[in-house]
Design a protein around this motif. Structure first.
Motif, PDB file in Angstrom:
ATOM      1  N   SER A   7      11.235   3.784   3.638  1.00 46.28           N
ATOM      2  CA  SER A   7      11.068   2.421   3.817  1.00 46.28           C
ATOM      3  C   SER A   7       9.653   2.240   4.438  1.00 46.28           C
ATOM      4  N   GLY A   8       8.966   1.217   4.300  1.00 46.51           N
ATOM      5  CA  GLY A   8       7.698   0.909   5.180  1.00 46.51           C
ATOM      6  C   GLY A   8       6.620   1.083   4.309  1.00 46.51           C
ATOM      7  N   GLY A   9       6.414   1.464   3.024  1.00 51.97           N
ATOM      8  CA  GLY A   9       5.296   1.510   2.238  1.00 51.97           C
ATOM      9  C   GLY A   9       4.841   0.393   1.980  1.00 51.97           C
ATOM     10  N   GLY A  10       3.677   0.348   1.478  1.00 49.10           N
ATOM     11  CA  GLY A  10       2.751  -1.125   1.046  1.00 49.10           C
ATOM     12  C   GLY A  10       1.367  -0.629   0.877  1.00 49.10           C
ATOM     13  N   SER A  11       0.280  -1.878   0.813  1.00 47.18           N
ATOM     14  CA  SER A  11      -0.741  -1.922   0.426  1.00 47.18           C
ATOM     15  C   SER A  11      -1.792  -2.081   1.526  1.00 47.18           C
ATOM     16  N   VAL A  12      -2.603  -1.157   1.795  1.00 43.58           N
ATOM     17  CA  VAL A  12      -3.592  -1.332   3.282  1.00 43.58           C
ATOM     18  C   VAL A  12      -4.975  -0.931   2.704  1.00 43.58           C
ATOM     19  N   GLN A  13      -5.642  -1.601   3.691  1.00 40.21           N
ATOM     20  CA  GLN A  13      -7.300  -1.379   3.379  1.00 40.21           C
ATOM     21  C   GLN A  13      -7.589   0.011   4.098  1.00 40.21           C
ATOM     22  N   SER A  14      -8.657   0.640   3.628  1.00 37.20           N
ATOM     23  CA  SER A  14      -9.227   1.737   4.410  1.00 37.20           C
ATOM     24  C   SER A  14      -9.308   1.785   5.666  1.00 37.20           C
ATOM     25  N   MET A  82       0.994   6.462  10.174  1.00 35.25           N
ATOM     26  CA  MET A  82      -0.310   7.015   9.300  1.00 35.25           C
ATOM     27  C   MET A  82      -1.408   5.855  10.106  1.00 35.25           C
ATOM     28  N   THR A  83      -2.406   6.359  10.411  1.00 38.61           N
ATOM     29  CA  THR A  83      -3.565   5.816  11.043  1.00 38.61           C
ATOM     30  C   THR A  83      -4.558   6.314  10.239  1.00 38.61           C
ATOM     31  N   SER A  84      -6.016   5.505  10.371  1.00 43.66           N
ATOM     32  CA  SER A  84      -7.109   5.736   9.593  1.00 43.66           C
ATOM     33  C   SER A  84      -6.961   6.048   8.344  1.00 43.66           C
ATOM     34  N   LEU A  85      -6.250   5.495   7.632  1.00 45.45           N
ATOM     35  CA  LEU A  85      -5.775   5.588   5.939  1.00 45.45           C
ATOM     36  C   LEU A  85      -6.989   5.798   5.188  1.00 45.45           C
ATOM     37  N   LYS A  86      -6.897   6.612   4.231  1.00 46.31           N
ATOM     38  CA  LYS A  86      -8.217   6.716   3.222  1.00 46.31           C
ATOM     39  C   LYS A  86      -7.626   6.385   1.956  1.00 46.31           C
ATOM     40  N   PRO A  87      -8.443   6.023   0.822  1.00 39.02           N
ATOM     41  CA  PRO A  87      -8.067   6.046  -0.600  1.00 39.02           C
ATOM     42  C   PRO A  87      -7.410   7.171  -1.007  1.00 39.02           C
ATOM     43  N   GLU A  88      -7.670   8.371  -0.463  1.00 35.06           N
ATOM     44  CA  GLU A  88      -7.180   9.619  -1.136  1.00 35.06           C
ATOM     45  C   GLU A  88      -5.563   9.827  -0.513  1.00 35.06           C
ATOM     46  N   ASP A  89      -5.179   8.979   0.341  1.00 31.31           N
ATOM     47  CA  ASP A  89      -3.845   8.890   1.032  1.00 31.31           C
ATOM     48  C   ASP A  89      -2.905   8.247  -0.159  1.00 31.31           C
ATOM     49  N   THR A  90      -3.353   7.508  -0.911  1.00 36.05           N
ATOM     50  CA  THR A  90      -2.591   6.793  -2.075  1.00 36.05           C
ATOM     51  C   THR A  90      -1.813   7.696  -2.611  1.00 36.05           C
ATOM     52  N   ALA A  91      -0.349   7.423  -2.684  1.00 37.04           N
ATOM     53  CA  ALA A  91       0.599   8.226  -3.369  1.00 37.04           C
ATOM     54  C   ALA A  91       2.132   7.660  -3.143  1.00 37.04           C
ATOM     55  N   MET A  92       2.961   8.366  -3.724  1.00 32.15           N
ATOM     56  CA  MET A  92       4.426   8.049  -3.350  1.00 32.15           C
ATOM     57  C   MET A  92       4.784   9.083  -2.324  1.00 32.15           C
ATOM     58  N   GLY A 116      14.623  11.670  -0.659  1.00 28.88           N
ATOM     59  CA  GLY A 116      14.604  10.228  -0.740  1.00 28.88           C
ATOM     60  C   GLY A 116      14.083   9.887  -2.376  1.00 28.88           C
ATOM     61  N   GLN A 117      14.145   8.740  -2.614  1.00 27.36           N
ATOM     62  CA  GLN A 117      13.386   8.170  -3.632  1.00 27.36           C
ATOM     63  C   GLN A 117      12.019   7.796  -3.639  1.00 27.36           C
ATOM     64  N   GLY A 118      11.573   7.780  -2.345  1.00 27.93           N
ATOM     65  CA  GLY A 118      10.128   7.565  -2.229  1.00 27.93           C
ATOM     66  C   GLY A 118       9.675   6.059  -1.908  1.00 27.93           C
ATOM     67  N   THR A 119       8.589   5.781  -1.155  1.00 26.97           N
ATOM     68  CA  THR A 119       8.190   4.761  -0.915  1.00 26.97           C
ATOM     69  C   THR A 119       6.479   4.728  -1.498  1.00 26.97           C
ATOM     70  N   GLN A 120       5.984   3.758  -1.986  1.00 25.52           N
ATOM     71  CA  GLN A 120       4.546   3.608  -2.503  1.00 25.52           C
ATOM     72  C   GLN A 120       3.737   3.294  -1.288  1.00 25.52           C
ATOM     73  N   VAL A 121       2.815   4.230  -1.012  1.00 26.07           N
ATOM     74  CA  VAL A 121       1.613   3.687  -0.255  1.00 26.07           C
ATOM     75  C   VAL A 121       0.357   3.577  -0.947  1.00 26.07           C
ATOM     76  N   THR A 122      -0.641   2.441  -0.884  1.00 27.20           N
ATOM     77  CA  THR A 122      -1.470   2.316  -1.721  1.00 27.20           C
ATOM     78  C   THR A 122      -2.603   1.941  -0.500  1.00 27.20           C
ATOM     79  N   VAL A 123      -3.763   2.907  -0.554  1.00 31.04           N
ATOM     80  CA  VAL A 123      -4.894   2.597   0.377  1.00 31.04           C
ATOM     81  C   VAL A 123      -6.084   2.039  -0.592  1.00 31.04           C
ATOM     82  N   SER A 124      -6.807   0.962  -0.180  1.00 34.51           N
ATOM     83  CA  SER A 124      -7.974   0.383  -1.059  1.00 34.51           C
ATOM     84  C   SER A 124      -9.135   0.460  -0.205  1.00 34.51           C
ATOM     85  N   SER A 125     -10.236   0.874  -1.167  1.00 31.91           N
ATOM     86  CA  SER A 125     -11.342   0.801  -0.362  1.00 31.91           C
ATOM     87  C   SER A 125     -12.324  -0.476  -0.013  1.00 31.91           C
TER      88      SER A 125
END
Length: 125
Positions: A7-14, A82-92, A116-125
């Motif tokens: 759990s805990g995935g989501g969308s976040v800015q770079s 996860m800190t200082s997230l980058k767009p290339e960190d986007t993944a399941m 596990g089944q995975g949780t999506q992380v999306t990092v936008s620029s």
């Protein structure tokens, strides 16, 4: 039967931060490696970080210094801060477990027994 639930995935800015959690149950052996892995569309699953039962950690070079793996054995929960997230960190992102006692654990996908089944992380620029 071993079960892992992320759990805990989501969308976040770079530059942003997220913390993933993975709750486990069903182990017959308390000694094991736990790891975080990720898979982006069209790419192979790659290791991110791993931790031993007594807290030794290892990280992939791509996340070293930005991500922190930890665990709360009393709660049977694994974390990935996860800190200082980058767009290339986007993944399941997946957590996984490997039974057996090891002095060090490494995030090598084929070495792990349960997923596990995975949780999506999306990092936008």
């Amino acid at each position: 039967q071993v079960q892992l639930v992320e759990s805990g995935g989501g969308s976040v800015q770079s530059g942003g931060s997220l913390t993933l959690s993975c709750t486990s149950s069903g182990y017959s052996d308390s000694s094991n490696c736990m790891g975080w892995f990720r898979q982006a569309p069209g790419k192979e699953r790659e290791g991110v970080a791993a931790i031993t039962d007594n807290g030794n950690t290892s990280y992939s070079n791509s996340v070293k210094g930005r991500f922190t793996i930890s665990q709360d054995n009393a709660k049977n929960t694994l974390y990935l801060q996860m800190t200082s997230l980058k767009p290339e960190d986007t993944a399941m992102y997946y957590c996984a477990a490997r039974e057996g006692a090891y002095p060090w654990c490494y995030p090598i996908p084929h070495a792990y027994d349960y997923w596990g089944q995975g949780t999506q992380v999306t990092v936008s620029s």
